[in-house]
Design a protein around this motif. Structure first.
Motif, PDB file in Angstrom:
ATOM      1  N   HIS A   1       0.857  -1.188   0.000  1.00 16.38           N
ATOM      2  CA  HIS A   1       0.000   0.000   0.000  1.00 16.38           C
ATOM      3  C   HIS A   1       0.890   1.234   0.000  1.00 16.38           C
ATOM      4  O   HIS A   1       1.901   1.288   0.689  1.00 16.38           O
ATOM      5  CB  HIS A   1      -0.877   0.011   1.258  1.00 16.38           C
ATOM      6  CG  HIS A   1      -1.650   1.287   1.438  1.00 16.38           C
ATOM      7  ND1 HIS A   1      -1.257   2.298   2.305  1.00 16.38           N
ATOM      8  CD2 HIS A   1      -2.797   1.721   0.861  1.00 16.38           C
ATOM      9  CE1 HIS A   1      -2.122   3.281   2.252  1.00 16.38           C
ATOM     10  NE2 HIS A   1      -3.077   2.964   1.385  1.00 16.38           N
ATOM     11  N   ASP A   2       0.521   2.250  -0.814  1.00 16.29           N
ATOM     12  CA  ASP A   2       1.258   3.504  -0.841  1.00 16.29           C
ATOM     13  C   ASP A   2       2.709   3.219  -1.267  1.00 16.29           C
ATOM     14  O   ASP A   2       2.926   2.535  -2.265  1.00 16.29           O
ATOM     15  CB  ASP A   2       1.147   4.173   0.543  1.00 16.29           C
ATOM     16  CG  ASP A   2       1.678   5.590   0.586  1.00 16.29           C
ATOM     17  OD1 ASP A   2       0.958   6.505   0.173  1.00 16.29           O
ATOM     18  OD2 ASP A   2       2.819   5.791   1.035  1.00 16.29           O
TER      19      ASP A   2
ATOM     20  N   ASN B   1      -3.947   1.164  -3.981  1.00 16.29           N
ATOM     21  CA  ASN B   1      -3.911   2.604  -4.215  1.00 16.29           C
ATOM     22  C   ASN B   1      -2.867   3.008  -5.250  1.00 16.29           C
ATOM     23  O   ASN B   1      -3.214   3.577  -6.274  1.00 16.29           O
ATOM     24  CB  ASN B   1      -3.730   3.370  -2.908  1.00 16.29           C
ATOM     25  CG  ASN B   1      -4.911   3.178  -1.975  1.00 16.29           C
ATOM     26  OD1 ASN B   1      -5.016   2.136  -1.326  1.00 16.29           O
ATOM     27  ND2 ASN B   1      -5.809   4.150  -1.926  1.00 16.29           N
TER      28      ASN B   1
ATOM     29  N   ASP C   1      -9.489   8.619  -3.340  1.00 14.65           N
ATOM     30  CA  ASP C   1      -8.057   8.915  -3.331  1.00 14.65           C
ATOM     31  C   ASP C   1      -7.730   9.789  -4.535  1.00 14.65           C
ATOM     32  O   ASP C   1      -7.643   9.308  -5.667  1.00 14.65           O
ATOM     33  CB  ASP C   1      -7.257   7.613  -3.377  1.00 14.65           C
ATOM     34  CG  ASP C   1      -5.771   7.821  -3.129  1.00 14.65           C
ATOM     35  OD1 ASP C   1      -5.286   8.957  -3.311  1.00 14.65           O
ATOM     36  OD2 ASP C   1      -5.094   6.849  -2.753  1.00 14.65           O
TER      37      ASP C   1
ATOM     38  N   CYS D   1      -3.675   8.920  -5.795  1.00 17.10           N
ATOM     39  CA  CYS D   1      -3.331   7.640  -6.435  1.00 17.10           C
ATOM     40  C   CYS D   1      -4.509   7.160  -7.265  1.00 17.10           C
ATOM     41  O   CYS D   1      -5.417   6.486  -6.766  1.00 17.10           O
ATOM     42  CB  CYS D   1      -2.965   6.605  -5.372  1.00 17.10           C
ATOM     43  SG  CYS D   1      -1.637   7.136  -4.282  1.00 17.10           S
TER      44      CYS D   1
ATOM     45  N   HIS E   1      -7.622   7.156   0.979  1.00 21.29           N
ATOM     46  CA  HIS E   1      -6.318   6.544   0.693  1.00 21.29           C
ATOM     47  C   HIS E   1      -5.946   5.439   1.659  1.00 21.29           C
ATOM     48  O   HIS E   1      -5.402   4.407   1.238  1.00 21.29           O
ATOM     49  CB  HIS E   1      -5.246   7.638   0.725  1.00 21.29           C
ATOM     50  CG  HIS E   1      -3.866   7.125   0.457  1.00 21.29           C
ATOM     51  ND1 HIS E   1      -3.417   6.781  -0.806  1.00 21.29           N
ATOM     52  CD2 HIS E   1      -2.820   6.884   1.289  1.00 21.29           C
ATOM     53  CE1 HIS E   1      -2.162   6.359  -0.742  1.00 21.29           C
ATOM     54  NE2 HIS E   1      -1.776   6.417   0.525  1.00 21.29           N
ATOM     55  N   TRP E   2      -6.241   5.597   2.950  1.00 21.66           N
ATOM     56  CA  TRP E   2      -5.786   4.612   3.940  1.00 21.66           C
ATOM     57  C   TRP E   2      -6.811   3.489   4.080  1.00 21.66           C
ATOM     58  O   TRP E   2      -7.338   3.209   5.154  1.00 21.66           O
ATOM     59  CB  TRP E   2      -5.478   5.310   5.262  1.00 21.66           C
ATOM     60  CG  TRP E   2      -4.106   5.918   5.208  1.00 21.66           C
ATOM     61  CD1 TRP E   2      -2.924   5.327   5.547  1.00 21.66           C
ATOM     62  CD2 TRP E   2      -3.756   7.229   4.722  1.00 21.66           C
ATOM     63  NE1 TRP E   2      -1.858   6.189   5.302  1.00 21.66           N
ATOM     64  CE2 TRP E   2      -2.332   7.360   4.806  1.00 21.66           C
ATOM     65  CE3 TRP E   2      -4.490   8.300   4.229  1.00 21.66           C
ATOM     66  CZ2 TRP E   2      -1.659   8.508   4.408  1.00 21.66           C
ATOM     67  CZ3 TRP E   2      -3.823   9.453   3.832  1.00 21.66           C
ATOM     68  CH2 TRP E   2      -2.424   9.545   3.927  1.00 21.66           C
TER      69      TRP E   2
END
Length: 331
Positions: free
Chosen positions: A102-103, A127, A276, A279, A305-306
């Motif tokens: 993630h990220d 994402n 998001d 992304c 996003h999270w």
């Protein structure tokens, strides 16, 4: 992750890493769960509860928690970070993993395949979609100008603040404000604060503005863990990921690789979050149109996003379904 065993390793680059392992039923593949900014291995707590049937490895990455915290930007290239990951896999005697991230963890997950394809049997990217390296080095200002041309706004505007010299001190002095910047509830919150030049700095220092938190972030214990972690550790090391992203060291690490190295020849699964603004799935358009993703699946989750914090059960179920469909019988 009370049921996990916590371990430490010193990598061949000389850095100390902590990571967590959990044994599943012994018949399925090993899943490697990789976090991004500004998280640690506990990003995956809720998701891991849905994946107990699998062998799991969940590292804390460089610059976070009890790990080494170098401030040399060169330490944070994906070539170096994936080398550290391979050291962890070797220590656990794991030959191949499904690389999940993630990220920034998504970038590490996909670059693990690029630099060490023999260690990856599948990809799951949350994402941050699959991204080809730029053909020429561009400044952050040039990147944001391109976003403005394509999307109508500078998607990486917040990074212009993150790479500034005073960002670590401002973030540490305004921790609760930054917590709200991360976990604000409005659907367009990221677009407002993260994707407009100067807005992140303004939000952190303007005490008169307020925002409601998303449900998971209203948990006092969750909030306290964040506060204690960064009161202790600061942001000097974590922000190096952003400085490295636009550095000559990162560009040079991939510029001479044959383009075939970036063809993903294993099953790959991308999970998009609808709220998001940074992304977006368009980031993989060049790779898809260029034939770099021949076995590619996508799913969409309504979250910001999270998403591992916001929708852990849904993410866990999506990952488990993908693994079961594509890797049943593998180990």
């Amino acid at each position: 992750m009370d049921s996990f065993q916590r371990k430490e390793i010193k990598t061949t680059r000389g850095f100390t890493y902590s990571y967590y392992v959990s044994k599943g039923n012994g018949t399925g593949p090993t899943l490697l769960l990789q976090h991004g900014f500004p998280d640690n291995a506990h990003l995956w707590d809720g998701v891991a509860k849905q994946l107990t049937q699998y062998n799991l490895i969940i590292p804390d990455f460089l610059g976070y928690s009890d790990n080494s915290k170098p401030t040399d930007v060169a330490a944070y290239t994906y070539a170096g970070l994936t080398s550290d990951v391979v050291d962890i896999l070797n220590a656990e005697h794991v030959e191949k993993v499904i690389s999940i991230g993630h990220d920034f963890g998504s970038m590490i997950a996909q670059r693990l395949y690029v630099f060490h394809p023999d260690r990856v049997q599948g990809l799951v990217l949350l994402n941050v979609s699959y991204t080809l390296p730029a053909p020429k080095q561009a400044t952050l200002e040039e990147v944001n100008a391109k976003f403005e041309e394509l999307w109508g706004y500078p998607a990486f505007a917040y990074q212009e603040f993150f790479v500034s010299e005073d960002a670590p001190a401002i973030l540490r002095a305004n921790l609760d404000r930054f917590y709200h910047a991360i976990h604000g509830a409005p659907r367009d919150w990221m677009r407002q604060i993260w994707c407009e030049r100067g807005e992140m700095r303004k939000w952190l220092t303007d005490k008169d503005r307020t925002v409601e938190l998303r449900g998971y972030a209203q948990d006092p214990a969750f909030r306290q863990r964040f506060m204690e972690r960064f009161e202790r550790d600061g942001f000097e090391a974590p922000l190096c990921y952003y400085k490295a992203l636009h550095s000559s060291e990162e560009f040079n690490s991939t510029k001479d690789l044959d383009k075939d190295r970036f063809i993903v020849r294993v099953p790959a699964f991308y999970i998009e979050s609808t709220q998001d603004a940074v992304c977006r799935p368009e980031m993989s358009m060049q790779a898809k149109q260029g034939g770099f993703l021949p076995d590619w699946e996508e799913a969409t989750v309504d979250s910001a996003h999270w998403v591992p914090f916001e929708k852990p059960a849904e993410i866990g179920q999506l990952i488990a379904s993908f693994v079961e469909r594509r890797f049943s019988g593998s180990s």
